[in-house]
Write an enzyme that holds these catalytic residues in place. Structure first.
Site, PDB file in Angstrom:
ATOM      1  N   GLY A 297       2.437  -7.068  -2.339  1.00  0.00           N
ATOM      2  CA  GLY A 297       2.360  -5.325  -2.392  1.00  0.00           C
ATOM      3  C   GLY A 297       0.900  -5.221  -3.141  1.00  0.00           C
ATOM      4  N   PHE A 298       0.508  -4.021  -3.337  1.00  0.00           N
ATOM      5  CA  PHE A 298      -1.031  -3.509  -3.586  1.00  0.00           C
ATOM      6  C   PHE A 298      -0.994  -3.857  -5.199  1.00  0.00           C
ATOM      7  CE2 PHE A 298      -2.846   0.685  -5.696  1.00  0.00           C
ATOM      8  CZ  PHE A 298      -4.222  -0.060  -5.736  1.00  0.00           C
TER       9      PHE A 298
ATOM     10  N   LYS B 152      14.282   3.665 -11.615  1.00  0.00           N
ATOM     11  CA  LYS B 152      13.541   2.972 -12.707  1.00  0.00           C
ATOM     12  C   LYS B 152      13.939   3.089 -13.969  1.00  0.00           C
ATOM     13  CE  LYS B 152      10.144   0.631 -10.179  1.00  0.00           C
ATOM     14  NZ  LYS B 152      10.100  -0.555 -10.193  1.00  0.00           N
TER      15      LYS B 152
ATOM     16  N   TYR C 229      13.942   7.834  -6.972  1.00  0.00           N
ATOM     17  CA  TYR C 229      13.299   6.512  -7.582  1.00  0.00           C
ATOM     18  C   TYR C 229      13.136   6.531  -8.961  1.00  0.00           C
ATOM     19  CZ  TYR C 229       8.872   4.713  -8.309  1.00  0.00           C
ATOM     20  OH  TYR C 229       7.637   3.931  -8.963  1.00  0.00           O
TER      21      TYR C 229
END
Length: 340
Positions: free
Chosen positions: A14-15, A160, A156
């Site tokens: 991933g980034f 988290k 989302y």
């Protein structure tokens, strides 16, 4: 340089995972990466990042989803990581409205599998990615880690926040040192195509209009990716320690009273108006944006702003890259990568 330590990084292609792995490899860590190469955005971009990491003999990759039963348990048993940086997650506020199950599987089940593996084979320190979205409906700013954060605005963000609670229970029960880092709108080269900077750059170079939500009345605490990674790298060497009593917790520290667990903001501490970010892209590209003004999207928040004082106290470091500099670095990468 830290020698002979093994780091396990989830979401390694991933980034943020890519830059984290590069930094750890440069510091002499042996790095085990895990990534499912999901198709949420262009897997080709992930494969290019991964191919670059594989040039280093200290890097190994496992291309499987972290929620796969037993995968992380077997990996922890075989590799016995000293440090864990958990970045794998289904990201994005808006996509969580369309496909919430993918967030359930990756963010909740995947994190559970990680915690169970760590329980069986405890590392020295685990650093788990959370998000500024956890602050939800809070309007008092800047956001401080000790604030109550109970009203998440998207599924989302809810996953988290649940990860934070799950990790706290494992830290308390099994004495696992865990740092949850809440990061704020990370951007930079190799970034995610679903992020505003990427979408705006692509549209502006094609002469297309950009969708500007909430009629531009938004601000974000934009954090340059290498600044974020510098903060994570420094936090690795500051594992939380279970306090003996309330007097062991300094004012403003989010350290749990009953576990080696804390939350740390990683942000620039300097919110930038969306219009100023667009102006930075215009300056970097030499193009004027055509703006398509839109209402606020469901699940989004109008502003984010980090109080990074705890990060500074723990590590002596605070991100500082200015938006104009960071955007210019991104647009240079974009034009080179896509041969524009």
């Amino acid at each position: 340089m830290q020698e002979n330590r093994t780091a396990l990084v989830t979401g390694a292609a991933g980034f943020i995972g890519y830059f984290t792995c590069k930094r750890l490899l440069a510091d002499g860590f042996r790095v085990i990466g895990v990534d499912s190469l999901s198709d949420y955005y262009d897997p080709g971009l992930k494969r290019r990042r991964q191919a670059d990491l594989l040039q280093n003999p200290g890097f190994r990759i496992v291309n499987e989803p972290i929620e796969q039963s037993g995968l992380l348990m077997d990996l922890f048993e075989a590799e016995k990581p000293d440090i864990v940086v958990h970045l794998a997650a289904q990201a994005g506020v808006r996509y969580s409205i369309e496909n919430p199950r993918s967030y359930l599987e990756s963010n909740l089940v995947g994190s559970f599998e990680l915690l169970e593996a760590a329980r069986a084979q405890p590392p020295q320190h685990m650093l788990l990615a959370s998000t500024s979205s956890a602050y939800g409906a809070n309007t008092e700013m800047p956001y401080r880690e000790t604030m109550k954060a109970d009203h998440q605005m998207s599924f989302y963000a809810a996953t988290k926040k649940a990860n934070e609670a799950m990790a706290h229970s494992y830290a308390h029960l099994f004495d696992l040192p865990i740092t949850m880092f809440r990061f704020f709108t990370v951007y930079g080269p190799w970034g995610r195509p679903d992020m505003a900077l990427f979408k705006f750059t692509r549209a502006m170079l094609s002469g297309e209009p950009i969708d500007v939500y909430n009629h531009g009345e938004m601000s974000r605490d934009f954090t340059y990716v290498e600044d974020l990674v510098e903060a994570v790298r420094r936090l690795i060497d500051v594992p939380p320690v279970r306090p003996e009593g309330p007097d062991d917790i300094e004012e403003g520290d989010s350290l749990s009273p009953v576990a080696p667990w804390r939350i740390v903001n990683i942000g620039n501490s300097k919110p930038v108006q969306l219009g100023d970010m667009i102006a930075a892209i215009e300056a970097a590209l030499g193009v004027t944006a055509k703006r398509n003004l839109m209402p606020m999207q469901p699940g989004d928040v109008p502003a984010t702003w980090a109080d990074a004082d705890l990060l500074r106290r723990l590590t002596g470091y605070v991100p500082s890259t200015e938006i104009g500099d960071g955007v210019a670095r991104f647009t240079r990468w974009y034009k080179e990568y896509y041969d524009v």
